[in-house]
Design a protein around this motif. Structure first.
Motif, PDB file in Angstrom:
ATOM      1  N   THR A 134       1.182  -1.213  -0.494  1.00  0.00           N
ATOM      2  CA  THR A 134      -0.121  -0.033  -0.199  1.00  0.00           C
ATOM      3  C   THR A 134       0.575   1.484  -0.144  1.00  0.00           C
ATOM      4  OG1 THR A 134      -1.512  -1.090   1.252  1.00  0.00           O
ATOM      5  CG2 THR A 134      -2.125   1.703   1.062  1.00  0.00           C
ATOM      6  N   CYS A 135       1.218   1.987  -1.168  1.00  0.00           N
ATOM      7  CA  CYS A 135       2.088   2.888  -0.811  1.00  0.00           C
ATOM      8  C   CYS A 135       1.426   4.585  -1.618  1.00  0.00           C
ATOM      9  CB  CYS A 135       3.360   2.601  -1.906  1.00  0.00           C
ATOM     10  SG  CYS A 135       3.139   1.731  -3.267  1.00  0.00           S
ATOM     11  N   TYR A 136       0.322   4.238  -2.008  1.00  0.00           N
ATOM     12  CA  TYR A 136      -0.272   5.595  -2.550  1.00  0.00           C
ATOM     13  C   TYR A 136      -1.804   5.445  -1.843  1.00  0.00           C
ATOM     14  CZ  TYR A 136      -3.950   2.934  -5.173  1.00  0.00           C
ATOM     15  OH  TYR A 136      -4.670   2.121  -5.823  1.00  0.00           O
ATOM     16  N   SER A 137      -2.225   6.472  -1.579  1.00  0.00           N
ATOM     17  CA  SER A 137      -4.116   6.378  -1.500  1.00  0.00           C
ATOM     18  C   SER A 137      -4.528   6.672  -2.747  1.00  0.00           C
ATOM     19  CB  SER A 137      -4.509   7.707  -0.921  1.00  0.00           C
ATOM     20  OG  SER A 137      -3.743   9.251  -1.068  1.00  0.00           O
ATOM     21  N   SER A 138      -6.093   6.665  -2.396  1.00  0.00           N
ATOM     22  CA  SER A 138      -7.108   5.858  -3.803  1.00  0.00           C
ATOM     23  C   SER A 138      -8.304   7.171  -3.543  1.00  0.00           C
ATOM     24  CB  SER A 138      -6.965   5.183  -4.403  1.00  0.00           C
ATOM     25  OG  SER A 138      -7.246   3.848  -3.516  1.00  0.00           O
ATOM     26  N   GLY A 139      -8.637   7.963  -2.583  1.00  0.00           N
ATOM     27  CA  GLY A 139      -9.734   8.530  -2.970  1.00  0.00           C
ATOM     28  C   GLY A 139     -11.187   7.686  -1.236  1.00  0.00           C
ATOM     29  N   GLY A 140     -11.851   7.878  -1.341  1.00  0.00           N
ATOM     30  CA  GLY A 140     -12.354   7.790  -0.329  1.00  0.00           C
ATOM     31  C   GLY A 140     -12.377   7.814   1.044  1.00  0.00           C
ATOM     32  N   GLY A 141     -13.045   7.137   2.181  1.00  0.00           N
ATOM     33  CA  GLY A 141     -13.285   7.438   3.831  1.00  0.00           C
ATOM     34  C   GLY A 141     -14.019   9.150   4.439  1.00  0.00           C
ATOM     35  N   VAL A 142     -13.660   9.397   4.575  1.00  0.00           N
ATOM     36  CA  VAL A 142     -13.888  10.251   5.185  1.00  0.00           C
ATOM     37  C   VAL A 142     -12.562  11.882   5.113  1.00  0.00           C
ATOM     38  CG1 VAL A 142     -14.315  12.412   7.496  1.00  0.00           C
ATOM     39  CG2 VAL A 142     -14.919   9.243   7.561  1.00  0.00           C
ATOM     40  N   GLY A 143     -12.973  12.423   3.830  1.00  0.00           N
ATOM     41  CA  GLY A 143     -12.243  13.559   3.149  1.00  0.00           C
ATOM     42  C   GLY A 143     -10.745  12.523   2.730  1.00  0.00           C
ATOM     43  N   GLY A 144     -10.767  11.458   1.987  1.00  0.00           N
ATOM     44  CA  GLY A 144     -10.368  10.781   1.244  1.00  0.00           C
ATOM     45  C   GLY A 144      -9.824   9.239   1.985  1.00  0.00           C
ATOM     46  N   TRP A 145      -9.108   8.649   1.483  1.00  0.00           N
ATOM     47  CA  TRP A 145      -7.403   7.975   2.430  1.00  0.00           C
ATOM     48  C   TRP A 145      -7.131   9.084   1.959  1.00  0.00           C
ATOM     49  CZ3 TRP A 145     -12.037   4.373   4.301  1.00  0.00           C
ATOM     50  CH2 TRP A 145     -12.122   3.728   2.554  1.00  0.00           C
ATOM     51  N   ASP A 146      -6.099   8.178   2.811  1.00  0.00           N
ATOM     52  CA  ASP A 146      -4.442   9.128   3.275  1.00  0.00           C
ATOM     53  C   ASP A 146      -3.311   8.084   3.035  1.00  0.00           C
ATOM     54  OD1 ASP A 146      -2.353  10.521   4.613  1.00  0.00           O
ATOM     55  OD2 ASP A 146      -2.603  10.151   6.689  1.00  0.00           O
ATOM     56  N   ALA A 147      -2.577   8.528   2.300  1.00  0.00           N
ATOM     57  CA  ALA A 147      -1.484   7.398   2.235  1.00  0.00           C
ATOM     58  C   ALA A 147      -0.987   6.793   3.503  1.00  0.00           C
ATOM     59  CB  ALA A 147      -0.318   8.389   1.700  1.00  0.00           C
ATOM     60  N   PRO A 148      -0.188   5.336   3.617  1.00  0.00           N
ATOM     61  CA  PRO A 148       0.395   4.724   4.973  1.00  0.00           C
ATOM     62  C   PRO A 148       1.735   5.676   5.468  1.00  0.00           C
ATOM     63  CG  PRO A 148       0.540   4.158   3.534  1.00  0.00           C
ATOM     64  CD  PRO A 148       0.017   4.974   2.500  1.00  0.00           C
ATOM     65  N   THR A 149       1.654   5.603   6.922  1.00  0.00           N
ATOM     66  CA  THR A 149       3.065   6.583   7.391  1.00  0.00           C
ATOM     67  C   THR A 149       3.957   5.069   7.201  1.00  0.00           C
ATOM     68  OG1 THR A 149       2.305   5.018   9.737  1.00  0.00           O
ATOM     69  CG2 THR A 149       1.492   7.350   9.259  1.00  0.00           C
ATOM     70  N   PHE A 150       5.735   6.029   7.252  1.00  0.00           N
ATOM     71  CA  PHE A 150       6.181   4.243   7.252  1.00  0.00           C
ATOM     72  C   PHE A 150       6.201   2.879   7.939  1.00  0.00           C
ATOM     73  CE2 PHE A 150      10.511   3.001   9.102  1.00  0.00           C
ATOM     74  CZ  PHE A 150      10.843   2.882   7.347  1.00  0.00           C
ATOM     75  N   ASP A 151       5.743   2.956   9.573  1.00  0.00           N
ATOM     76  CA  ASP A 151       5.533   2.131  10.272  1.00  0.00           C
ATOM     77  C   ASP A 151       4.169   1.798   9.669  1.00  0.00           C
ATOM     78  OD1 ASP A 151       7.163   2.261  12.122  1.00  0.00           O
ATOM     79  OD2 ASP A 151       5.936   3.688  13.373  1.00  0.00           O
ATOM     80  N   GLU A 152       3.001   1.799   9.310  1.00  0.00           N
ATOM     81  CA  GLU A 152       2.051   0.967   8.587  1.00  0.00           C
ATOM     82  C   GLU A 152       2.569   0.258   7.220  1.00  0.00           C
ATOM     83  OE1 GLU A 152      -1.764   4.322   9.934  1.00  0.00           O
ATOM     84  OE2 GLU A 152      -0.629   4.821   8.161  1.00  0.00           O
ATOM     85  N   TYR A 153       2.878   1.399   6.535  1.00  0.00           N
ATOM     86  CA  TYR A 153       3.861   0.754   5.447  1.00  0.00           C
ATOM     87  C   TYR A 153       4.163  -0.380   5.078  1.00  0.00           C
ATOM     88  CZ  TYR A 153       6.102   0.578   0.164  1.00  0.00           C
ATOM     89  OH  TYR A 153       6.141   0.686  -0.697  1.00  0.00           O
ATOM     90  N   ILE A 154       5.284  -0.799   6.660  1.00  0.00           N
ATOM     91  CA  ILE A 154       6.093  -2.066   6.415  1.00  0.00           C
ATOM     92  C   ILE A 154       5.250  -3.156   6.956  1.00  0.00           C
ATOM     93  CG2 ILE A 154       7.700  -2.630   8.430  1.00  0.00           C
ATOM     94  CD1 ILE A 154       9.306   0.346   7.665  1.00  0.00           C
ATOM     95  N   LEU A 155       4.134  -2.526   8.434  1.00  0.00           N
ATOM     96  CA  LEU A 155       3.421  -3.506   9.009  1.00  0.00           C
ATOM     97  C   LEU A 155       2.655  -3.709   7.583  1.00  0.00           C
ATOM     98  CD1 LEU A 155       2.246  -2.190  12.230  1.00  0.00           C
ATOM     99  CD2 LEU A 155       3.454  -3.727  12.115  1.00  0.00           C
ATOM    100  N   ASN A 156       2.297  -2.998   6.590  1.00  0.00           N
ATOM    101  CA  ASN A 156       0.848  -4.022   5.475  1.00  0.00           C
ATOM    102  C   ASN A 156       1.796  -4.644   5.081  1.00  0.00           C
ATOM    103  OD1 ASN A 156      -0.950  -3.516   3.663  1.00  0.00           O
ATOM    104  ND2 ASN A 156       0.773  -2.667   2.725  1.00  0.00           N
ATOM    105  N   VAL A 157       2.826  -4.711   4.784  1.00  0.00           N
ATOM    106  CA  VAL A 157       3.428  -5.789   4.249  1.00  0.00           C
ATOM    107  C   VAL A 157       4.087  -7.141   5.095  1.00  0.00           C
ATOM    108  CG1 VAL A 157       5.602  -5.848   2.479  1.00  0.00           C
ATOM    109  CG2 VAL A 157       4.797  -3.707   2.483  1.00  0.00           C
ATOM    110  N   TRP A 158       4.929  -6.824   6.163  1.00  0.00           N
ATOM    111  CA  TRP A 158       5.038  -8.160   6.549  1.00  0.00           C
ATOM    112  C   TRP A 158       4.480  -8.660   6.921  1.00  0.00           C
ATOM    113  CZ3 TRP A 158       9.300 -10.753   7.151  1.00  0.00           C
ATOM    114  CH2 TRP A 158      10.837 -10.121   6.954  1.00  0.00           C
TER     115      TRP A 158
END
Length: 239
Positions: free
Chosen positions: A133-157
């Motif tokens: 997950t290395c991009y944001s693609s609309g939706g959510g409250v005010g749009g999806w956000d891009a992940p933080t560094f920690d969220e990015y790594i956690l998502n992958v592992w």
């Protein structure tokens, strides 16, 4: 062919016109050095026929048995007869709730399921992996956000410890504008490059699994790697 009512939405054999186009692509690229044919993007999201693409896959495999066929999907199990290589993309789509809390469209503990779809089939002829997950693609409250560094790594592992064998880069243009995404991408791909042998060929044993954390042991020859992913509390550790 993928438009509403197009032939890709029907359980039928591809038309001669489409197959001739495939022949042209194969002929045009016969002297090029490339890794795979990209057959389809998210076929399950657009109501495309698994029967139709199975015929396509078999046609391409017969015409060119030297290159694998890849698709990206959130439903690898239903697409298993459509390709050799599956990149799953259960984007977590993070955003800040109205109360300020950080929430996800897909909780981190659910990400391994998408890899399990193929990994648990015991199909060594199929390769399963993840699109980070290395991009944001609309939706959510005010749009999806891009992940933080920690969220990015956690998502992958969180996904890869279920038996993922590959990572497929897929990023938006604002990757270079967000240091967390740029460094997250750099960190993840350099990490898996360094760990390639043990991730690809090591024996993987799940030691602990809850919705809050997962622990996995990899063993390859004399090497051992312990991975703990904390799915509720940010952070992970490798020993």
């Amino acid at each position: 062919s993928e438009r509403m009512g197009g032939e890709a939405t029907l359980d039928q054999y591809p038309s001669e016109e489409m197959l001739r186009k495939v022949d042209e692509i194969i002929e045009k690229n016969k002297d090029r050095d490339f890794a795979y044919y990209y057959l389809s993007d998210e076929p399950e999201c657009r109501g495309l026929s698994t029967v139709y693409f199975k015929h396509y896959y078999e046609y391409v495999a017969e015409k060119d048995p030297y290159h694998v066929v890849l698709i990206s999907t959130r439903s690898a199990d239903s697409s298993v007869n459509m390709a050799d290589w599956f990149e799953t993309h259960p984007y977590i789509c993070p955003y800040n709730n109205e109360d300020g809390s950080r929430v996800y469209l897909r909780p981190l503990h659910t990400l391994g399921k998408y890899v399990d779809d193929i990994a648990l089939m015991n199909r060594p002829d199929k390769c399963i992996g993840l699109i980070p997950t290395c991009y944001s693609s609309g939706g959510g409250v005010g749009g999806w956000d891009a992940p933080t560094f920690d969220e990015y790594i956690l998502n992958v592992w969180a996904a890869m410890i279920h038996g993922g064998k590959s990572l497929w880069p897929y990023a938006s243009h604002d990757l270079n504008d967000r240091p967390t995404l740029l460094e997250g991408t750099r960190y993840v791909f350099s990490s898996f490059e360094a760990l390639e042998d043990i991730v690809l060929f090591g024996k993987r044993t799940t030691l602990y699994r809850t919705t809050e954390a997962e622990a996995v042991l990899y063993e390859h020859g004399d090497e051992k790697m312990f991975v703990l992913v904390k799915l509720m509390l940010f952070g992970f550790v490798m020993v």
